[in-house]
Design a protein around this motif. Structure first.
Motif, PDB file in Angstrom:
ATOM      1  N   CYS A  83     -79.592 -11.392  21.283  1.00  0.00           N
ATOM      2  CA  CYS A  83     -78.250 -11.881  21.620  1.00  0.00           C
ATOM      3  C   CYS A  83     -77.632 -12.688  20.486  1.00  0.00           C
ATOM      4  O   CYS A  83     -76.440 -12.543  20.196  1.00  0.00           O
ATOM      5  CB  CYS A  83     -78.315 -12.723  22.886  1.00  0.00           C
ATOM      6  SG  CYS A  83     -78.775 -11.805  24.349  1.00  0.00           S
ATOM      7  N   LYS A 133     -66.750  -9.201  29.086  1.00  0.00           N
ATOM      8  CA  LYS A 133     -66.789  -7.743  29.019  1.00  0.00           C
ATOM      9  C   LYS A 133     -68.024  -7.210  29.749  1.00  0.00           C
ATOM     10  O   LYS A 133     -69.096  -7.816  29.693  1.00  0.00           O
ATOM     11  CB  LYS A 133     -66.812  -7.266  27.563  1.00  0.00           C
ATOM     12  CG  LYS A 133     -65.519  -7.543  26.839  1.00  0.00           C
ATOM     13  CD  LYS A 133     -65.562  -6.951  25.455  1.00  0.00           C
ATOM     14  CE  LYS A 133     -64.227  -7.119  24.766  1.00  0.00           C
ATOM     15  NZ  LYS A 133     -64.198  -6.458  23.480  1.00  0.00           N
ATOM     16  N   ASP A 134     -67.851  -6.081  30.412  1.00  0.00           N
ATOM     17  CA  ASP A 134     -68.951  -5.488  31.175  1.00  0.00           C
ATOM     18  C   ASP A 134     -70.154  -5.156  30.308  1.00  0.00           C
ATOM     19  O   ASP A 134     -71.296  -5.389  30.711  1.00  0.00           O
ATOM     20  CB  ASP A 134     -68.481  -4.218  31.897  1.00  0.00           C
ATOM     21  CG  ASP A 134     -67.575  -4.525  33.073  1.00  0.00           C
ATOM     22  OD1 ASP A 134     -67.625  -5.661  33.591  1.00  0.00           O
ATOM     23  OD2 ASP A 134     -66.819  -3.620  33.478  1.00  0.00           O
ATOM     24  N   ASP A 135     -69.926  -4.621  29.125  1.00  0.00           N
ATOM     25  CA  ASP A 135     -71.050  -4.222  28.273  1.00  0.00           C
ATOM     26  C   ASP A 135     -71.741  -5.406  27.594  1.00  0.00           C
ATOM     27  O   ASP A 135     -72.837  -5.260  27.057  1.00  0.00           O
ATOM     28  CB  ASP A 135     -70.609  -3.190  27.239  1.00  0.00           C
ATOM     29  CG  ASP A 135     -69.517  -3.691  26.312  1.00  0.00           C
ATOM     30  OD1 ASP A 135     -68.741  -4.577  26.711  1.00  0.00           O
ATOM     31  OD2 ASP A 135     -69.430  -3.185  25.187  1.00  0.00           O
ATOM     32  N   LEU A 136     -71.124  -6.578  27.609  1.00  0.00           N
ATOM     33  CA  LEU A 136     -71.719  -7.775  27.006  1.00  0.00           C
ATOM     34  C   LEU A 136     -71.970  -8.880  28.030  1.00  0.00           C
ATOM     35  O   LEU A 136     -72.248 -10.022  27.661  1.00  0.00           O
ATOM     36  CB  LEU A 136     -70.816  -8.307  25.887  1.00  0.00           C
ATOM     37  CG  LEU A 136     -70.575  -7.372  24.709  1.00  0.00           C
ATOM     38  CD1 LEU A 136     -69.554  -7.967  23.755  1.00  0.00           C
ATOM     39  CD2 LEU A 136     -71.866  -7.065  23.987  1.00  0.00           C
ATOM     40  N   TRP A 195     -65.951 -12.150  24.920  1.00  0.00           N
ATOM     41  CA  TRP A 195     -67.045 -11.176  24.874  1.00  0.00           C
ATOM     42  C   TRP A 195     -67.911 -11.289  26.113  1.00  0.00           C
ATOM     43  O   TRP A 195     -68.377 -10.292  26.647  1.00  0.00           O
ATOM     44  CB  TRP A 195     -67.902 -11.375  23.632  1.00  0.00           C
ATOM     45  CG  TRP A 195     -67.192 -11.132  22.337  1.00  0.00           C
ATOM     46  CD1 TRP A 195     -66.096 -10.337  22.135  1.00  0.00           C
ATOM     47  CD2 TRP A 195     -67.499 -11.699  21.066  1.00  0.00           C
ATOM     48  NE1 TRP A 195     -65.707 -10.374  20.825  1.00  0.00           N
ATOM     49  CE2 TRP A 195     -66.550 -11.199  20.136  1.00  0.00           C
ATOM     50  CE3 TRP A 195     -68.473 -12.574  20.613  1.00  0.00           C
ATOM     51  CZ2 TRP A 195     -66.569 -11.544  18.799  1.00  0.00           C
ATOM     52  CZ3 TRP A 195     -68.488 -12.921  19.274  1.00  0.00           C
ATOM     53  CH2 TRP A 195     -67.547 -12.407  18.378  1.00  0.00           C
ATOM     54  N   LYS A 254     -70.987  -9.827  15.434  1.00  0.00           N
ATOM     55  CA  LYS A 254     -69.615  -9.673  15.927  1.00  0.00           C
ATOM     56  C   LYS A 254     -68.694 -10.723  15.293  1.00  0.00           C
ATOM     57  O   LYS A 254     -67.569 -10.419  14.920  1.00  0.00           O
ATOM     58  CB  LYS A 254     -69.568  -9.764  17.452  1.00  0.00           C
ATOM     59  CG  LYS A 254     -70.151  -8.530  18.135  1.00  0.00           C
ATOM     60  CD  LYS A 254     -70.052  -8.594  19.623  1.00  0.00           C
ATOM     61  CE  LYS A 254     -68.686  -8.335  20.158  1.00  0.00           C
ATOM     62  NZ  LYS A 254     -68.083  -7.057  19.829  1.00  0.00           N
TER      63      LYS A 254
END
Length: 67
Positions: free
Chosen positions: A3, A41-44, A38, A10
């Motif tokens: 992470c 967001k669903d993917d993070l 971030w 990023k």
């Protein structure tokens, strides 16, 4: 990928593209606000499970390295 490394990459990408595409510096405060977005967001979403201390720390390292 861990992470912390993900957030570092990023933030570094945001700073680099900000400089080369718009000739504009992206501040620590701005990347901190990006981190908040971030996490939404669903993917993070998994970033919410990690303490924010190391995530913010890597942003500081990114800031210090780019100077």
């Amino acid at each position: 990928m861990g992470c912390v490394r993900l957030v570092y990459n990023k933030a570094l990408d945001a700073r680099t593209s900000g400089w080369y595409k718009r000739s504009r510096r992206i501040s620590y405060k701005e990347t901190s606000l990006m981190l908040t977005e971030w996490k939404k967001k669903d993917d993070l979403f998994f970033l919410n499970d990690v303490s924010s201390v190391p995530l913010k720390g890597c942003q500081g390292a990114c800031t210090n390295q780019r100077r």
